[in-house]
Every structure is written in C-alpha cells, then in structure tokens.
Design a protein around this motif. Structure first.
Motif, PDB file in Angstrom:
ATOM      1  N   SER A 192       0.822  -1.203   0.000  1.00 58.52           N
ATOM      2  CA  SER A 192       0.000   0.000   0.000  1.00 58.52           C
ATOM      3  C   SER A 192       0.859   1.257   0.000  1.00 58.52           C
ATOM      4  N   ILE A 193       1.938   1.258   0.780  1.00 64.71           N
ATOM      5  CA  ILE A 193       2.829   2.419   0.842  1.00 64.71           C
ATOM      6  C   ILE A 193       3.416   2.704  -0.539  1.00 64.71           C
ATOM      7  N   ARG A 194       3.850   1.663  -1.225  1.00 66.48           N
ATOM      8  CA  ARG A 194       4.419   1.850  -2.576  1.00 66.48           C
ATOM      9  C   ARG A 194       3.382   2.451  -3.524  1.00 66.48           C
ATOM     10  N   ALA A 267      16.965  -2.705   4.537  1.00 64.49           N
ATOM     11  CA  ALA A 267      16.349  -2.787   3.208  1.00 64.49           C
ATOM     12  C   ALA A 267      15.102  -1.907   3.133  1.00 64.49           C
ATOM     13  N   GLY A 268      14.305  -1.896   4.217  1.00 68.98           N
ATOM     14  CA  GLY A 268      13.090  -1.088   4.250  1.00 68.98           C
ATOM     15  C   GLY A 268      13.382   0.396   4.220  1.00 68.98           C
ATOM     16  N   LEU A 269      14.352   0.848   5.028  1.00 73.36           N
ATOM     17  CA  LEU A 269      14.712   2.264   5.036  1.00 73.36           C
ATOM     18  C   LEU A 269      15.264   2.691   3.677  1.00 73.36           C
ATOM     19  N   ASP A 270      16.081   1.838   3.077  1.00 74.27           N
ATOM     20  CA  ASP A 270      16.635   2.164   1.760  1.00 74.27           C
ATOM     21  C   ASP A 270      15.528   2.297   0.719  1.00 74.27           C
ATOM     22  N   GLU A 271      14.551   1.375   0.768  1.00 74.43           N
ATOM     23  CA  GLU A 271      13.462   1.437  -0.202  1.00 74.43           C
ATOM     24  C   GLU A 271      12.634   2.708  -0.012  1.00 74.43           C
ATOM     25  N   LEU A 272      12.291   3.016   1.231  1.00 78.63           N
ATOM     26  CA  LEU A 272      11.502   4.217   1.483  1.00 78.63           C
ATOM     27  C   LEU A 272      12.259   5.468   1.048  1.00 78.63           C
ATOM     28  N   TYR A 273      13.550   5.519   1.330  1.00 78.80           N
ATOM     29  CA  TYR A 273      14.338   6.679   0.922  1.00 78.80           C
ATOM     30  C   TYR A 273      14.316   6.821  -0.601  1.00 78.80           C
ATOM     31  N   ASP A 274      14.444   5.703  -1.299  1.00 79.69           N
ATOM     32  CA  ASP A 274      14.418   5.740  -2.763  1.00 79.69           C
ATOM     33  C   ASP A 274      13.057   6.187  -3.298  1.00 79.69           C
ATOM     34  N   LEU A 275      11.994   5.912  -2.550  1.00 81.28           N
ATOM     35  CA  LEU A 275      10.659   6.372  -2.945  1.00 81.28           C
ATOM     36  C   LEU A 275      10.482   7.875  -2.735  1.00 81.28           C
ATOM     37  N   GLY A 276      11.398   8.478  -1.995  1.00 76.46           N
ATOM     38  CA  GLY A 276      11.307   9.909  -1.701  1.00 76.46           C
ATOM     39  C   GLY A 276      10.867  10.213  -0.286  1.00 76.46           C
ATOM     40  N   VAL A 277      10.697   9.193   0.560  1.00 79.99           N
ATOM     41  CA  VAL A 277      10.241   9.391   1.942  1.00 79.99           C
ATOM     42  C   VAL A 277      11.371  10.005   2.768  1.00 79.99           C
TER      43      VAL A 277
END
Length: 685
Positions: A192-194, A267-277
């Motif tokens: 959902s976040i993505r 991995a979660g923090l990296d993904e969120l950062y890449d999403l712009g979070v």
C-alpha cells in the motif's frame, strides 16, 4: 483591394456535434488568464471544483531571506488507497474527472446502510446520502471520517491561501484492512505504501498537465530542503513524503517475538528513501518489533487494543509512569463490534487508573532503526510512540545532537516540547477548533520565542480523526467573507464545488479547501500573533530538515583513551575495568564497588574544548553525579550535575571548556549496586 474568397461552412454532423459538446463539457477548458497569470492553469478539467481565491500567490523570501508560509505537517492525501481501498471513499484526483473522483464507496449506496466504518466512528446507523458530485448533501463534512477531503482543487485552495509545505504521510494498517469486510486490494502494508507513493507522483503529473507540462504545476514533490526552498520561493507548494504505518518493513511482533531483523530494517529504510520518503513513524496504533505505542482512549482505544491482540497476540500492558510524562489513559469503554472479533473466551483486560504508561519502549531493533534514520538524514516522527520509547529516542538524538525530530499532530507528551525545540526539531498542533488551537498555541508561545521558531498544524485529513466543528453564524466574531490572505495579496471567498458552497461558520472544516478559512477563524479568535507564528512555519520546518541533512557525527574524544577509576567490581569471569567504558563496544562496561563516592576518569591525551559528554548507564546508574574537567588532573571544575538521574542514556551539555581530563563523579547511587557505564563519550561539539 483584393476580395477574399468566400468559404462555405461545412455541415456539422450529429456525431461531430456530440464530440464538440463532450470536448466542451468534459475536456480541459482554457483559462481566461492563460499565459498571463502563472498561478492559473492553461487548461482545467470541466466541470470541476471552483477555487474561490483571486490574486497572485506570494513568491520569494522576506527581508531576512526567509521563506514564508504555512505548514501542514501531517496529512493523508492518498488514504483512500489504504486499509484495502474501501475505508476512505473518493479519490484526490481522477483522469475521468471530478464526478469519478468524488463518489462514494459502492457499498454505501443507496442510503449508507452498509457504511460500517461510518457508524462505528460517527455513531448512529451510518445512513447518509452517498452522492458526492454535484450535490454533496452529506459529505465531505467535519464529522464524516470515511469520505475524501483532499480533492486536488481543495488542496490548491489551501496553497492559494498561503500554505507552502504539505507532508503527505503514506498510511495504512494491515489488521484494520483484514477485519474490514470491504476491500479490493492487498492488506500488505508496504504494498500500500508503494502504491500511495506512486499515486502522489501521478497527482503531480496530473496537475502539471493543466499547466502545460512536466514541472510547471504548483504541486511539487521535494526530496531535500534546498529543493523545497526553491519551490517555495517560486510561490509553489513543497510536498514531502512521510510514512505512518503500524508495521513498517514487516516489523511486527507476535507473542513478543520480532518478525523482522536488522537486514529487513536496512532494506526497508533504503526502499523508502528511494521512494522519496524523508520522515516516518516507527510505530502507530499497535506495539511492534520496534517500539511501544501511545494508547488511544475510550471505545476507539478498546477497538485498537483488540486490533493489537489480533496483530500481536498480546494486549497493551501498562505500568505506573516514572515521571511527569504519561501515555493516554486506557478507559473501560466498550467497543462491541470490535470485541466480537476476539476468539471465544478472550476479553480485553481492565487497567488500573494509576497505570497510564506503556511497558514497551524502544526495542533494540527500534534503536537500530532510529540510528539508521539518522545515517540517512531522515526525520523521526515521535507522535504515537510511548513515553518510554519517545524518551529513549530523544536521549539518542541528544547524545548525537541530531535535530531531526518532529511532533506533527499533538500526540507527543507536551512536557517534552522544550526537549524537541532544544534539539532543533519542529512541532505542529492538530487541527483543533480555533479556540482550543489558539489556547494551546498561547501555552507554548514563550518556548517558540525562546528558540525563535515558527509553528505548524497537522490537519490529519483522511486520517479518521475528526475536524473543527462550526462555531455558528451567530458567533460574536465569525469569519466574514470575502477576506484577505495573511500576506494580503489574495482575496478568499466561500468555496464552491458543484452545487454546494461551504461556509466555515456553519459547516466547520469539512474539507482541505477550508484550511484558509480555518486560519482566518484562528485570527479572529486567537489574534494575529498566532497566525504570524504559523506563517513562519515553512522556514522553521526547513531549518529542521536542513540541519538534519547537514548533521555530522561528532568525534568521540574518549574512544580508546586511557581510563582509571576509584574502584572496579571484581569478577573472575568478566572484566569491569575502567577502559571498558571507552572501548567503543556497547556490550562491555565499567562497574564500581557497591558504595557511593565513586569516579571514572578519562585522559584525552591533550587539552581540547569539551562541550558535551554522553553516558550510557547500565541498570546500576547514578542518581546524583557530576561531570568534572581538568587541564592538569589535579584541579577539577564541575561543569554539569544532576540529582535526578534515572539511568539510560544521559547527555550533559555545557559551555565549551578546555580539558584534558574528564571525570564522572558519582555521589548517590540509583540502586543498591554500584555505578556502571557501558560507554562514555566526550565531544567538542
């Protein structure tokens, strides 16, 4: 003079006439000011909502070079995609137009009889007129928690009224999704976040098209503070992505066993950062593998406690608070529809009135996540974290002088306001009614003046919270339409969408477009000073963000330095020698004999300016102790002291002093054991 040839008008077929009508009524309509007024779109879908604001939005900076504008530090533009996609009805935009965007959930037709969440949250039987566009008889409304409030044109009105920062918190809850009977998508929180992140970028592109192409619209998603400043200086709205979810990265706990590890967190923090979070909550509503939560009250709290059990296998556990800070009290209010979800024979426990603190604080994995956010220069939202968890997070930030802490909608314990400001953090208040909002703003005004900071609000729209009710047309000081924006450059009239016109005095804060009206109400009730503090919010928020981005970890002058002590506890299997407190290993420690008047001395090797000392206590902590410094090891100067130590991570800050030697002098133990320190840090900054 040459005569122009006469051209015969071609016959218009029925089909071409229909296409013409459709193009006029459904297609983009040229702006009357196209090409001259940068704030008006080249083409806007028709039909569509009116904005109700005239005049050019302010641009640039003030005479001090500061950006201006209001900050909504907590909103949920895409919450309609959360909880399985059928809890919040309607969409913030649609390529098919306003009629498609602003329509109710299918099960709400014909009269709202199946609007289950509506009558759970708003009482009654949930019945309502489901029609949105164009009549909007029953929604959006200040007390309707299940209908879209963030339609893009309403957000546009808030921007035109002076808002310059909007934090879009991507939000969901897997358990609520799983128990709610209506859904049309996955309950996985990260899925959902993505999706919500993608749709926020899609909304930016949708608005860009109205203004002639990529990058031309007023809705600008930003990923660093300088980008945000540039956007605001252009007079546009800087949109920042945050995350508010109960089990980020899959970090739930089941029967107190974590369902994630450090690799999952990275991995979660990296993904969120890449999403712009760039900002996020580590826990929300349910205890998880990272931290304990600040309880909800009343029947809603009971319902969420049921969700906590369904998610984790355990109910909330409370204890007496050890300080003035406390979590929300848990009442005994029933929530029958939620309690029916419990297994046979399982009941929500009762709680002692004097036990208002969550036993669960920041876990080891939670500390790892906090430090991971610091490494990525992300900002931590401390609202919804338990007192114990928040206290530890602030301890960590203070030990590192890290400013990236946010309280965005009035859930942090107010006793910690100065700790947040002292770090350089930012605080926003929930969108309460103008009387309550003004009173709370006045209560904390002295601290804002002390730290020279602005203020923010958190609308939490689409966040199932409830919003300011109407004060009534007969109030002694109602909002008078039209009125001027805070900067004076725009005129704001009543907002109309379809055949419905809203008036804050009689309708309350029904949707996002009424944010400027609510700010005018605050001016009427609380005075211009409150609004002025809010108008400084954009600069202060970006100060916090920029300082977080620019933060550098200080050099620990004590690491590996020679250390001596008044005594060391004797143990045939483990060394508690003084050097264990400065070896850089958080698993080793120095421990003294079990008596008072003990000290640990560190030789920095040469004289340096010392401004900060951090102490990570083991369970055997100092209740009363001093930090002392010396240039020669003989003459000592006390630079910091406390008589109310409570263990954990302490940070002693003081004016810079020259020192080669630093001594921790314990005067009164907090336990029957001695004094024991895992690590001591000494810093020049």
């Amino acid at each position: 003079m040459t005569r122009q040839p006469h051209h015969r008008r071609r016959p218009i077929t029925v089909l071409s006439l229909l296409l013409l009508v459709m193009a006029v009524t459904l297609g983009p309509t040229p702006s009357s000011a196209a090409g001259t007024d940068w704030w008006n779109p080249v083409a806007r879908p028709a039909p569509d909502s009116q904005i109700g604001v005239t005049g050019e939005p302010f641009k640039g900076t003030n005479s001090q070079g500061e950006v201006r504008g209001f900050v909504d530090a907590h909103n949920h533009i895409m919450a309609n995609e959360a909880f399985g996609g059928r809890l919040i009805c309607g969409k913030p935009f649609s390529e098919a137009g306003v009629a498609d965007a602003l329509k109710d959930c299918p099960e709400h037709y014909p009269d709202g009889s199946l609007a289950i969440f509506d009558f759970i949250t708003n009482g009654g039987d949930g019945k309502h007129d489901p029609d949105g566009w164009p009549t909007f008889k029953d929604w959006p409304a200040y007390d309707s928690l299940t209908h879209q409030q963030n339609y893009y044109a309403w957000v546009e009105r808030a921007w035109r009224g002076g808002q310059r920062v909007l934090v879009n918190d991507l939000v969901t809850n897997g358990v609520i999704c799983s128990v709610y009977p209506f859904k049309d998508r996955s309950c996985d929180e990260m899925t959902s976040i993505r999706l919500q992140a993608k749709l926020t970028y899609d909304m930016q592109a949708y608005i860009d098209k109205m203004y002639g192409g990529t990058g031309k619209g007023w809705f600008r998603i930003v990923t660093d503070s300088e980008q945000a400043r540039s956007v605001i200086e252009q007079g546009k709205l800087a949109v920042i992505l945050g995350v508010e979810t109960s089990e980020p990265f899959g970090c739930k706990q089941v029967l107190d066993i974590a369902q994630c590890d450090k690799e999952d967190i990275d991995a979660g923090l990296d993904e969120l950062y890449d999403l712009g979070v760039r900002s996020m909550f580590l826990c929300h509503k349910f205890d998880n593998a990272l931290c304990g939560v600040r309880f909800d009250e009343g029947s809603l709290g009971t319902a969420i406690n049921v969700g906590q059990f369904l998610s984790t296998g355990t109910f909330w556990q409370t204890e007496k608070c050890t300080g003035p800070q406390h979590d929300n009290p848990i009442g005994g209010a029933a929530a029958p529809s939620a309690e029916e979800e419990l297994p046979a024979g399982v009941e929500v426990p009762s709680y002692d009135d004097d036990a208002q603190c969550n036993k669960r604080g920041l876990t080891e994995l939670g500390e790892y996540a906090v430090r991971g956010m610091m490494q990525r220069k992300m900002m931590l939202e401390v609202d919804h974290m338990s007192v114990k968890a928040t206290g530890r997070a602030l301890d960590i930030f203070e030990s590192e002088s890290y400013p990236g802490v946010l309280s965005s909608h009035s859930w942090m314990d107010l006793n910690w306001t100065e700790r947040v400001y002292g770090l350089g953090g930012f605080i926003a208040q929930y969108m309460h009614g103008s009387e309550g909002f003004s009173a709370e703003a006045d209560r904390t005004k002295a601290l804002r003046e002390k730290y020279d900071v602005g203020y923010g609000y958190g609308t939490d729209m689409n966040g199932v919270g409830g919003w300011p009710a109407p004060r009534g047309a007969d109030a002694s000081n109602p909002v008078t339409y039209p009125f001027r924006s805070t900067d004076g450059g725009s005129v704001i009239d009543k907002q109309t969408t379809g055949s419905r016109t809203w008036d804050l005095n009689t309708d309350g804060a029904s949707h996002y477009g009424l944010v400027p009206d609510w700010i005018e109400d605050i001016r009427k009730v609380g005075g211009q000073d409150v609004v002025d503090d809010l108008f400084r919010g954009a600069e202060s928020y970006l100060d916090t963000w920029g300082a977080s981005e620019g933060h550098k970890a200080g050099v620990n002058l004590a690491k590996g330095a020679p250390a001596s002590a008044s005594s060391s506890e004797s143990n045939p299997f483990t060394s508690y020698a003084p050097g264990r407190a400065v070896d850089g290993n958080a698993d080793t420690r120095w421990a003294s004999d079990w008596s008072d008047d003990q000290w640990l001395r560190i030789d920095l090797g040469s004289t340096s300016t010392v401004k900060r000392v951090t102490l990570e206590w083991e369970r055997a902590y100092g209740k009363s102790y001093r930090v002392e410094v010396s240039t020669d090891g003989t003459t000592w100067q006390s630079v910091w002291a406390t008589t109310a130590g409570d263990g954990g991570l302490d940070t002693a800050r003081f004016n810079g002093v020259p020192a080669r030697y630093v001594r921790i002098h314990g005067l009164d133990r907090g336990t029957d054991w001695g004094y024991s320190l895992y690590e001591v840090g000494v810093y020049s900054s």
